[in-house]
Design a protein around this motif. Structure first.
Motif, PDB file in Angstrom:
ATOM      1  N   ILE A 108      76.130  -2.268   8.907  1.00 24.72           N
ATOM      2  CA  ILE A 108      75.249  -1.108   9.101  1.00 24.72           C
ATOM      3  C   ILE A 108      75.976   0.001   9.850  1.00 24.72           C
ATOM      4  O   ILE A 108      75.957   1.178   9.446  1.00 24.72           O
ATOM      5  CB  ILE A 108      73.970  -1.516   9.857  1.00 24.72           C
ATOM      6  CG1 ILE A 108      73.086  -2.396   8.974  1.00 24.72           C
ATOM      7  CG2 ILE A 108      73.182  -0.277  10.306  1.00 24.72           C
ATOM      8  CD1 ILE A 108      71.890  -2.982   9.694  1.00 24.72           C
TER       9      ILE A 108
ATOM     10  N   SER B 206      77.330   3.374   7.793  1.00 20.79           N
ATOM     11  CA  SER B 206      76.571   4.569   8.183  1.00 20.79           C
ATOM     12  C   SER B 206      77.494   5.640   8.734  1.00 20.79           C
ATOM     13  O   SER B 206      77.316   6.834   8.466  1.00 20.79           O
ATOM     14  CB  SER B 206      75.519   4.208   9.245  1.00 20.79           C
ATOM     15  OG  SER B 206      74.607   3.255   8.763  1.00 20.79           O
TER      16      SER B 206
ATOM     17  N   ILE C 100      68.240  -1.203   4.341  1.00 27.66           N
ATOM     18  CA  ILE C 100      69.473  -0.724   4.945  1.00 27.66           C
ATOM     19  C   ILE C 100      70.495  -1.850   5.070  1.00 27.66           C
ATOM     20  O   ILE C 100      71.681  -1.672   4.792  1.00 27.66           O
ATOM     21  CB  ILE C 100      69.187  -0.079   6.321  1.00 27.66           C
ATOM     22  CG1 ILE C 100      68.341   1.201   6.134  1.00 27.66           C
ATOM     23  CG2 ILE C 100      70.479   0.254   7.053  1.00 27.66           C
ATOM     24  CD1 ILE C 100      67.921   1.869   7.417  1.00 27.66           C
TER      25      ILE C 100
ATOM     26  N   SER D  88      74.041  -1.902   3.054  1.00 24.34           N
ATOM     27  CA  SER D  88      75.243  -1.919   3.893  1.00 24.34           C
ATOM     28  C   SER D  88      76.145  -3.083   3.523  1.00 24.34           C
ATOM     29  O   SER D  88      77.361  -2.928   3.397  1.00 24.34           O
ATOM     30  CB  SER D  88      74.848  -1.996   5.372  1.00 24.34           C
ATOM     31  OG  SER D  88      74.083  -0.878   5.763  1.00 24.34           O
TER      32      SER D  88
ATOM     33  N   THR E 164      73.436   5.031   1.792  1.00 29.96           N
ATOM     34  CA  THR E 164      73.388   4.394   3.108  1.00 29.96           C
ATOM     35  C   THR E 164      73.320   5.432   4.220  1.00 29.96           C
ATOM     36  O   THR E 164      72.540   5.301   5.171  1.00 29.96           O
ATOM     37  CB  THR E 164      74.626   3.492   3.326  1.00 29.96           C
ATOM     38  OG1 THR E 164      74.723   2.557   2.248  1.00 29.96           O
ATOM     39  CG2 THR E 164      74.516   2.734   4.628  1.00 29.96           C
TER      40      THR E 164
ATOM     41  N   ASP F 206      69.934   7.162   4.107  1.00 30.42           N
ATOM     42  CA  ASP F 206      68.925   6.183   4.512  1.00 30.42           C
ATOM     43  C   ASP F 206      68.893   6.019   6.030  1.00 30.42           C
ATOM     44  O   ASP F 206      67.841   6.125   6.673  1.00 30.42           O
ATOM     45  CB  ASP F 206      69.241   4.838   3.843  1.00 30.42           C
ATOM     46  CG  ASP F 206      68.042   3.899   3.827  1.00 30.42           C
ATOM     47  OD1 ASP F 206      67.027   4.236   4.449  1.00 30.42           O
ATOM     48  OD2 ASP F 206      68.124   2.847   3.182  1.00 30.42           O
ATOM     49  N   THR F 207      70.054   5.749   6.626  1.00 29.50           N
ATOM     50  CA  THR F 207      70.112   5.527   8.069  1.00 29.50           C
ATOM     51  C   THR F 207      69.785   6.794   8.858  1.00 29.50           C
ATOM     52  O   THR F 207      69.150   6.722   9.913  1.00 29.50           O
ATOM     53  CB  THR F 207      71.496   5.008   8.489  1.00 29.50           C
ATOM     54  OG1 THR F 207      72.514   5.874   7.981  1.00 29.50           O
ATOM     55  CG2 THR F 207      71.729   3.606   7.960  1.00 29.50           C
TER      56      THR F 207
END
Length: 468
Positions: free
Chosen positions: A39, A43, A204, A208, A367, A370-371
């Motif tokens: 993650i 990110s 997520i 990831s 990603t 999204d994050t």
């Protein structure tokens, strides 16, 4: 200087007695190391993992940075490690350190130990105390930090629309026009919306991990089938230059125009994302120690970036040294995605690799979007798990603005990316106190966790006054 100071403080805390301090008011980590690392790294890298990995080393190869002195000729073999070392600086230990390696200590303490809402303003909790949660200053801090993250994400999404359209045209012959660009963004944001509604624990995390495994597969393929020997040699020699010239490059002041176009751009981009990435790190790092967080965010993420840049960008340098213009000409004529396609086409199974890299780019951008939509929603609501509709709202807002910018033209994306540099100025001021407040919090937690003894007040010697 902020990046250097943040890295230095994090390095000291991580490898001192404070490194064992466990954050998040928990006795053990909430998620596995692989999920956690996936993650954070994906990110932070985002679309830069593909576009800039292919292009940045090539830019520095054809025009050697002034940070390397005047003795290296452009496009020479000596320019290869110099180009890679400068790329390592842009995505290096100091840049990654701003992504929560130290600020995460303050945010996690304020949220998990003091009960403050999970917002950017918690960065200044040690300075203002509880009142920062209710006053006007806190709101201003949140606005600046959200603006920096929104601008960066919108710029990434809009840039992706242009580049994805070009890729579709190159691979499938689909017209590279406004309709394709807009549909690319719409398709991207539909996937982001689906993922955003499932939260960190599902969407997520899944994206990831998929991102990481696919990137590992591509990296292994290129090293084994492509110029593996050259890639390994370049990684070793480039790291030698990066480490020996670390302070010299990081404090370079000899050419303001060059530094402003390159180093300030990348460092400003990292700082602009800094507060919300710090919040994301705080959200997923509950139960981790100061040492674990620093090593992952500032060291592991940097090394992963450097290895990936060397594999993709180093392959480009290899083919450029064998055939001058093979990669640099498409880069200068068509931009960043053309460099990626050119590198892939020089490798075995080039057509397949182009499609795989296209998919990998898509997942990286998803990603990031999204994050960031999740982190922005946390900033607005103050909740670690913001309502789904709030996440969807921010996805929609970023999609609409990106489409508007695409309609205006590619120059609008450049303008929004330049705006990130502007927002980095106030955000730098917001993040500056972390340099001295994080160690104080680390000491306080170390005392509470019986890792260091509590300081005893000094006893003053009594003065004896004679009656005479």
């Amino acid at each position: 200087m902020l990046l250097l100071a943040t890295f230095a403080v994090g390095l000291f805390l991580a490898f001192s007695k404070y490194g064992n301090v466990r954050l998040g008011n928990a006795t053990e980590p909430e998620m596995s190391y692989f999920k956690w690392a996936a993650i954070v790294i994906t990110s932070g890298l985002g679309a830069g993992a593909i576009f800039w990995a292919a292009a940045e080393p090539m830019y520095y190869f054809i025009d050697v940075p002034p940070t390397m002195g005047s003795g290296i000729k452009d496009k020479s073999m000596a320019a290869v490690p110099a180009a890679m070392a400068q790329s390592f600086t842009s995505w290096g230990f100091t840049a990654w350190a701003i992504y929560g390696a130290v600020s995460g200590i303050v945010i996690m303490y304020a949220h998990y130990n003091k009960g403050m809402k999970l917002r950017p303003r918690t960065l200044l909790y040690p300075v203002f105390g509880d009142k920062i949660e209710r006053n006007y200053t806190g709101s201003v801090i949140d606005v600046f930090c959200i603006l920096g993250a929104v601008a960066g994400t919108i710029g990434t999404i809009g840039f992706f629309g242009f580049q994805f359209s070009y890729w579709l045209h190159s691979i499938l012959g689909i017209p590279d026009n406004l309709t394709t660009q807009v549909l690319s963004v719409v398709g991207l944001m539909i996937i982001v919306t689906i993922s955003a509604t499932t939260g960190i624990e599902k969407g997520i995390q899944f994206l990831s991990k998929l991102n990481v495994w696919l990137a590992i597969g591509v990296a292994v393929f290129i090293v084994l089938i492509g110029p593996g020997r050259f890639i390994i040699d370049t990684l070793i020699s480039s790291y030698g230059v990066y480490l020996t010239k670390f302070l010299e490059i990081s404090t370079f002041r000899g050419d303001n125009k060059w530094a402003g176009s390159w180093m300030l751009f990348f460092f400003g981009w990292f700082i602009g994302y800094g507060p919300l990435m710090g919040m994301l790190v705080a959200r997923v790092s509950k139960g981790r120690t100061i040492r674990e967080i620093f090593i992952l965010v500032s060291i592991v993420a940097s090394v992963v970036s450097h290895v990936w840049f060397t594999i993709l960008g180093g392959s480009g340098l290899f083919y450029e040294t064998k055939d001058s213009g093979a990669i640099s000409n498409p880069l200068s004529e068509k931009g960043l995605p053309a460099a990626v396609i050119s590198i892939a086409n020089h490798l075995p199974l080039g057509t397949v690799l182009v499609i795989v890299l296209l998919i990998l780019t898509l997942i990286f951008v998803i990603t990031t979007a999204d994050t960031m939509s999740f982190s922005i929603s946390m900033s607005v609501t103050g909740e670690g798990d913001p309502p789904k509709m709030v996440r969807v709202f921010w996805v929609a807002i970023m999609a609409v603005i990106s489409i508007i910018l695409i309609n205006i033209g590619e120059g609008s994306i450049d303008a929004i990316q330049s705006f990130i540099i502007v927002t980095a100025v106030p955000i730098s001021i917001i993040m500056l106190p972390v340099v001295w407040t994080a160690p104080k919090i680390a000491h306080k937690l170390a005392v509470a966790q019986n890792l260091v003894p509590e300081k005893q007040p000094k006893k003053h010697k009594e003065k004896i006054i004679s009656k005479d």
